[in-house]
Every structure is written in C-alpha cells, then in structure tokens.
Design a protein around this motif. Structure first.
Motif, PDB file in Angstrom:
ATOM      1  N   VAL A 121      32.693  30.892  39.233  1.00 10.63           N
ATOM      2  CA  VAL A 121      33.036  30.303  37.940  1.00 10.63           C
ATOM      3  C   VAL A 121      34.249  31.063  37.386  1.00 10.63           C
ATOM      4  O   VAL A 121      34.102  32.122  36.776  1.00 10.63           O
ATOM      5  N   PRO A 122      35.458  30.541  37.631  1.00  8.51           N
ATOM      6  CA  PRO A 122      36.649  31.195  37.099  1.00  8.51           C
ATOM      7  C   PRO A 122      36.898  30.773  35.652  1.00  8.51           C
ATOM      8  O   PRO A 122      36.454  29.712  35.222  1.00  8.51           O
ATOM      9  N   GLY A 123      37.621  31.605  34.942  1.00  8.52           N
ATOM     10  CA  GLY A 123      38.005  31.254  33.583  1.00  8.52           C
ATOM     11  C   GLY A 123      38.621  32.427  32.862  1.00  8.52           C
ATOM     12  O   GLY A 123      38.126  33.551  32.948  1.00  8.52           O
ATOM     13  N   GLY A 124      39.695  32.167  32.166  1.00  9.97           N
ATOM     14  CA  GLY A 124      40.354  33.196  31.359  1.00  9.97           C
ATOM     15  C   GLY A 124      40.857  34.372  32.175  1.00  9.97           C
ATOM     16  O   GLY A 124      40.869  35.499  31.684  1.00  9.97           O
ATOM     17  N   GLY A 125      41.225  34.127  33.408  1.00 10.49           N
ATOM     18  CA  GLY A 125      41.711  35.198  34.263  1.00 10.49           C
ATOM     19  C   GLY A 125      40.614  36.013  34.917  1.00 10.49           C
ATOM     20  O   GLY A 125      40.889  36.956  35.651  1.00 10.49           O
ATOM     21  N   LEU A 126      39.365  35.681  34.629  1.00  6.00           N
ATOM     22  CA  LEU A 126      38.216  36.392  35.185  1.00  6.00           C
ATOM     23  C   LEU A 126      37.518  35.506  36.212  1.00  6.00           C
ATOM     24  O   LEU A 126      37.788  34.312  36.308  1.00  6.00           O
ATOM     25  N   LEU A 127      36.590  36.092  36.942  1.00  4.66           N
ATOM     26  CA  LEU A 127      35.777  35.347  37.890  1.00  4.66           C
ATOM     27  C   LEU A 127      34.344  35.845  37.783  1.00  4.66           C
ATOM     28  O   LEU A 127      34.100  37.055  37.815  1.00  4.66           O
ATOM     29  N   ARG A 128      33.419  34.902  37.613  1.00  2.00           N
ATOM     30  CA  ARG A 128      31.988  35.223  37.675  1.00  2.00           C
ATOM     31  C   ARG A 128      31.465  34.615  38.954  1.00  2.00           C
ATOM     32  O   ARG A 128      31.637  33.429  39.196  1.00  2.00           O
ATOM     33  N   ARG A 129      30.853  35.446  39.779  1.00  2.00           N
ATOM     34  CA  ARG A 129      30.288  34.983  41.049  1.00  2.00           C
ATOM     35  C   ARG A 129      28.767  35.090  40.949  1.00  2.00           C
ATOM     36  O   ARG A 129      28.219  36.163  40.717  1.00  2.00           O
ATOM     37  N   ASP A 130      28.109  33.940  41.137  1.00  2.00           N
ATOM     38  CA  ASP A 130      26.661  33.859  40.953  1.00  2.00           C
ATOM     39  C   ASP A 130      25.978  33.646  42.300  1.00  2.00           C
ATOM     40  O   ASP A 130      26.164  32.622  42.945  1.00  2.00           O
ATOM     41  N   TYR A 131      25.175  34.629  42.692  1.00  2.00           N
ATOM     42  CA  TYR A 131      24.385  34.547  43.917  1.00  2.00           C
ATOM     43  C   TYR A 131      22.912  34.260  43.610  1.00  2.00           C
ATOM     44  O   TYR A 131      22.072  34.421  44.475  1.00  2.00           O
ATOM     45  N   GLY A 132      22.588  33.866  42.398  1.00  2.00           N
ATOM     46  CA  GLY A 132      21.191  33.646  42.018  1.00  2.00           C
ATOM     47  C   GLY A 132      20.631  34.911  41.406  1.00  2.00           C
ATOM     48  O   GLY A 132      20.767  35.150  40.210  1.00  2.00           O
ATOM     49  N   LEU A 133      20.027  35.743  42.218  1.00  2.00           N
ATOM     50  CA  LEU A 133      19.457  37.000  41.724  1.00  2.00           C
ATOM     51  C   LEU A 133      20.543  37.972  41.271  1.00  2.00           C
ATOM     52  O   LEU A 133      20.353  38.733  40.330  1.00  2.00           O
ATOM     53  N   VAL A 134      21.686  37.934  41.922  1.00  2.26           N
ATOM     54  CA  VAL A 134      22.780  38.863  41.620  1.00  2.26           C
ATOM     55  C   VAL A 134      23.971  38.080  41.073  1.00  2.26           C
ATOM     56  O   VAL A 134      24.363  37.064  41.643  1.00  2.26           O
ATOM     57  N   GLU A 135      24.522  38.580  39.966  1.00  2.35           N
ATOM     58  CA  GLU A 135      25.690  37.952  39.353  1.00  2.35           C
ATOM     59  C   GLU A 135      26.752  39.028  39.147  1.00  2.35           C
ATOM     60  O   GLU A 135      26.451  40.098  38.617  1.00  2.35           O
ATOM     61  N   ILE A 136      27.973  38.732  39.616  1.00  5.26           N
ATOM     62  CA  ILE A 136      29.044  39.726  39.608  1.00  5.26           C
ATOM     63  C   ILE A 136      30.210  39.216  38.773  1.00  5.26           C
ATOM     64  O   ILE A 136      30.554  38.036  38.827  1.00  5.26           O
ATOM     65  N   ASN A 137      30.833  40.123  38.026  1.00  5.40           N
ATOM     66  CA  ASN A 137      32.006  39.795  37.216  1.00  5.40           C
ATOM     67  C   ASN A 137      33.223  40.535  37.748  1.00  5.40           C
ATOM     68  O   ASN A 137      33.169  41.740  37.996  1.00  5.40           O
ATOM     69  N   PHE A 138      34.326  39.782  37.897  1.00  3.29           N
ATOM     70  CA  PHE A 138      35.574  40.332  38.419  1.00  3.29           C
ATOM     71  C   PHE A 138      36.691  40.113  37.403  1.00  3.29           C
ATOM     72  O   PHE A 138      36.712  39.109  36.694  1.00  3.29           O
ATOM     73  N   SER A 139      37.626  41.044  37.407  1.00  2.02           N
ATOM     74  CA  SER A 139      38.840  40.911  36.608  1.00  2.02           C
ATOM     75  C   SER A 139      40.019  41.290  37.495  1.00  2.02           C
ATOM     76  O   SER A 139      39.835  41.844  38.583  1.00  2.02           O
ATOM     77  N   PRO A 140      41.245  41.017  37.025  1.00  2.58           N
ATOM     78  CA  PRO A 140      42.403  41.447  37.812  1.00  2.58           C
ATOM     79  C   PRO A 140      42.315  42.943  38.111  1.00  2.58           C
ATOM     80  O   PRO A 140      41.850  43.727  37.283  1.00  2.58           O
ATOM     81  N   ASP A 141      42.718  43.306  39.302  1.00  7.27           N
ATOM     82  CA  ASP A 141      42.609  44.685  39.771  1.00  7.27           C
ATOM     83  C   ASP A 141      43.304  45.643  38.810  1.00  7.27           C
ATOM     84  O   ASP A 141      44.481  45.446  38.487  1.00  7.27           O
ATOM     85  N   PRO A 142      42.621  46.691  38.346  1.00 11.27           N
ATOM     86  CA  PRO A 142      43.237  47.625  37.398  1.00 11.27           C
ATOM     87  C   PRO A 142      44.355  48.466  38.029  1.00 11.27           C
ATOM     88  O   PRO A 142      45.148  49.053  37.319  1.00 11.27           O
ATOM     89  N   GLN A 143      44.427  48.488  39.361  1.00 11.13           N
ATOM     90  CA  GLN A 143      45.508  49.213  40.047  1.00 11.13           C
ATOM     91  C   GLN A 143      46.787  48.397  40.068  1.00 11.13           C
ATOM     92  O   GLN A 143      47.799  48.854  40.586  1.00 11.13           O
ATOM     93  N   GLY A 144      46.714  47.156  39.558  1.00  3.89           N
ATOM     94  CA  GLY A 144      47.903  46.319  39.467  1.00  3.89           C
ATOM     95  C   GLY A 144      48.271  45.600  40.747  1.00  3.89           C
ATOM     96  O   GLY A 144      49.362  45.046  40.849  1.00  3.89           O
ATOM     97  N   ARG A 145      47.374  45.607  41.740  1.00  2.82           N
ATOM     98  CA  ARG A 145      47.674  44.890  42.984  1.00  2.82           C
ATOM     99  C   ARG A 145      47.671  43.394  42.694  1.00  2.82           C
ATOM    100  O   ARG A 145      46.666  42.839  42.265  1.00  2.82           O
ATOM    101  N   GLN A 146      48.818  42.778  42.897  1.00  2.00           N
ATOM    102  CA  GLN A 146      49.024  41.360  42.567  1.00  2.00           C
ATOM    103  C   GLN A 146      48.007  40.463  43.278  1.00  2.00           C
ATOM    104  O   GLN A 146      47.848  40.521  44.484  1.00  2.00           O
TER     105      GLN A 146
END
Length: 172
Positions: free
Chosen positions: A39-64
């Motif tokens: 589920v992408p949105g606002g530059g973020l990504l939420r990945r839902d595996y059912g029991l486990v849900e993960i949130n991602f943002s652009p890499d803080p190291q600045g890797r494009q």
C-alpha cells in the motif's frame, strides 16, 4: 520453537527471521515471501503480510529510489478474525509452528523475562483500552488489552478480545 518464542524474539531482538529496522523491501520479501499487499502513499510504503505489517520510507542514507523499514508490527489481533493459512506467512509457520488466536500477556512476559529482559508499563500511553509496555534494551512496545469492551456495548465478544490479551508487538 513456538509462536510464543517468535513473539518474545521480536520483542527482545526487534527482528523477524533476521530482518528488522533499516532493511529494504527486498530483504523482507526474502524472509517472509512475495505474498503480501503493498500500500504505497505519500512517499511511504506499507507492506502487509497479515500477521506482520512493515512500514518503509525513503532510505535515510539518501540512496536514490531505495526504501528502508522504519517500523513494523506483529498484529496478533488479526488472528482473532482470520485463521486462514495466508494470515501467517508460511516461513513463520515452518519455523514456529501453529499460531494461536490469543496470547496472554503473562505468558509473553514470562518468556521475555526468561531471556534476561525486563518489561515496564509506559505511563505516558494515552489509550484507555490498551496498556503499552516497553521492553528493556529494545525498540519494542507490547500493547495489551485492558478494556475488552471499549465502546460500552456490554458484549466484548464482537471484538474478540479479552482482558490481558496481547494485541500487538510494535518495533520502531
């Protein structure tokens, strides 16, 4: 190994099958498989595996174009409503066996204490129906049901929760 061992490991080590904060989506996919909902949105990504849900943002190291995990949760409450095999990713089932729909906090607390960690109640938690506990030397927070009938319907059964159930383990 049991599901209780899994929950204690997440709470103490802040990882799922070797991946945790800072890992990219590919590392999570390698650990949990490709069956998920993104589920992408606002530059973020939420990945839902059912029991486990993960949130991602652009890499803080600045890797494009790279994203990294800034938080994830083990959503135990989902097992109350969905016992289908897809709710628990198959790599977790293979490693830890069957996952019950309820986890009593006292059992998880005992498992965490046996691993040499302490648990403290977060007194700044604004929720009236959940308590939040912090695990020592960890980024984990454990949410525990205090009021199984938060809306005052008189019947907590529709919510499926009971006082003392672990609702989720969050790492961020």
């Amino acid at each position: 190994m049991s599901a209780l061992d899994f929950y204690a490991h997440v709470a103490v080590r802040g990882e799922v099958l070797g991946v945790g904060l800072g890992a990219d989506p590919e590392a999570w996919e390698a650990a949990l498989g490709a069956t998920c909902l993104d589920v992408p949105g606002g530059g973020l990504l939420r990945r839902d595996y059912g029991l486990v849900e993960i949130n991602f943002s652009p890499d803080p190291q600045g890797r494009q174009g790279q994203m990294s995990c800034f938080g994830f949760g083990v959503k135990i409450q989902r097992l109350l409503y969905d016992q289908s095999p897809s709710t628990v990713p198959s790599p977790l089932s293979r490693e830890y066996g069957e996952f019950a729909s309820r986890v009593p906090f006292k059992e998880l607390q005992t498992a965490i204490l046996a691993l040499g960690h302490t648990i403290e109640l977060d007194k700044h938690n604004p929720s009236s129906d959940m308590d939040c506990y912090r695990v020592s030397a960890s980024d984990a927070r454990i949410h525990v049901v205090v009021d199984p009938d938060p809306y005052g319907s008189g019947d907590p059964a529709p919510y499926g929760r009971q006082r003392g159930d672990v609702w989720s383990v969050e790492v961020c």
